[in-house]
Design an enzyme around this catalytic site. Structure first.
Site, mmCIF file in Angstrom:
data_model
loop_
_atom_site.group_PDB
_atom_site.id
_atom_site.type_symbol
_atom_site.label_atom_id
_atom_site.label_comp_id
_atom_site.label_asym_id
_atom_site.label_seq_id
_atom_site.Cartn_x
_atom_site.Cartn_y
_atom_site.Cartn_z
ATOM 1 N N ASP A 9 8.134 9.016 -8.947
ATOM 2 C CA ASP A 9 7.106 8.312 -8.197
ATOM 3 C C ASP A 9 7.815 7.233 -7.370
ATOM 4 O O ASP A 9 8.937 6.830 -7.693
ATOM 5 C CB ASP A 9 6.122 7.690 -9.185
ATOM 6 C CG ASP A 9 5.145 6.747 -8.514
ATOM 7 O OD1 ASP A 9 4.431 7.183 -7.604
ATOM 8 O OD2 ASP A 9 5.119 5.569 -8.900
ATOM 9 N N ASP A 11 6.014 4.009 -5.504
ATOM 10 C CA ASP A 11 5.494 2.646 -5.677
ATOM 11 C C ASP A 11 5.454 2.241 -7.148
ATOM 12 O O ASP A 11 4.803 2.895 -7.962
ATOM 13 C CB ASP A 11 4.086 2.546 -5.086
ATOM 14 C CG ASP A 11 4.098 2.651 -3.572
ATOM 15 O OD1 ASP A 11 4.672 1.753 -2.932
ATOM 16 O OD2 ASP A 11 3.545 3.632 -3.037
#
Length: 215
Positions: A9, A11
């Site tokens: 991922d 953020d």
């Protein structure tokens, strides 16, 4: 089965952008005479619904706001807060180790490519990744679409791929796609429930990547 690929991922996982985004929203709410409830933030963190959800909530407390006028203000504040932000501690070591082991690498983010790719370049991380999958081209998490697209892009199977996430929504997405998922919460998400994750680490420095590969 040996690990052949890793999917991260963006953020909050590769870089703690979420702290800056949360701070900018808190400032907007305070400027309108109210506080942003953290429960509302946790409900949407890691999805594609953050901005509309925040404007909808703000409108409940400050009727008549103009989201289109506020949008560039909040965006500018976030970029100002992120100017000196680097990758999370230990991220470079993980990526270097992955390359040494010949692993395929991808990013799977609910954010847009216009957000993710410039940050990867600025952080000096773009060159590590074989593929970058983003929410403007795929269904956002917790739907598994981003992870399924990442597996397809890397030519890897779910059982030979590890996902790294910082939110429960992200863990749900990875597990729904069949991946092993390592949760690495940040200061914003560390109090959330990561019961679905296969492993939970307080940071990337808590355990070397080799230890995860040999599980």
């Amino acid at each position: 089965m040996p690990t052949r690929a890793l999917v991260f991922d963006f953020d909050g996982t590769l870089a703690d952008t979420e702290s800056a985004v949360l701070q900018s929203w808190q400032e907007v709410f305070r400027e309108h005479g109210t506080e942003l409830p953290l429960e509302a933030w946790y409900a949407v963190i890691g999805t594609q619904h953050t901005t509309p959800a925040m404007f909808a909530l703000l409108a409940e407390h400050a009727p008549g706001i103009d989201p289109e006028a506020l949008r560039p203000v909040t965006k500018a504040r976030v970029h100002a807060l992120l100017e000196t932000l680097g990758p999370r501690e230990g991220v470079h070591a993980y990526l270097e180790t992955a390359k040494e082991h010949g692993l395929k690498l991808a990013v799977a983010s609910s954010s847009s490519g216009g957000w993710v790719n410039p940050h990867l370049e600025r952080l000096g991380l773009a060159g590590y990744f074989d593929a970058v999958l983003t929410g403007d081209l795929h269904k956002a998490k917790p739907d598994p679409d981003l992870y399924l697209a990442a597996l397809d892009a890397l030519g890897a199977g779910a059982t030979e791929t590890i996902a790294f996430e910082d939110t429960p929504h992200g863990v749900t997405s990875a597990k729904a796609a069949g991946l092993t998922c390592v949760a690495v919460p940040n200061a914003i998400t560390e109090r959330l429930d990561f019961g679905q994750a296969d492993v939970v680490l307080p940071s990337f420095t808590a355990k070397p990547l080799e230890a995860l590969l040999s599980r």
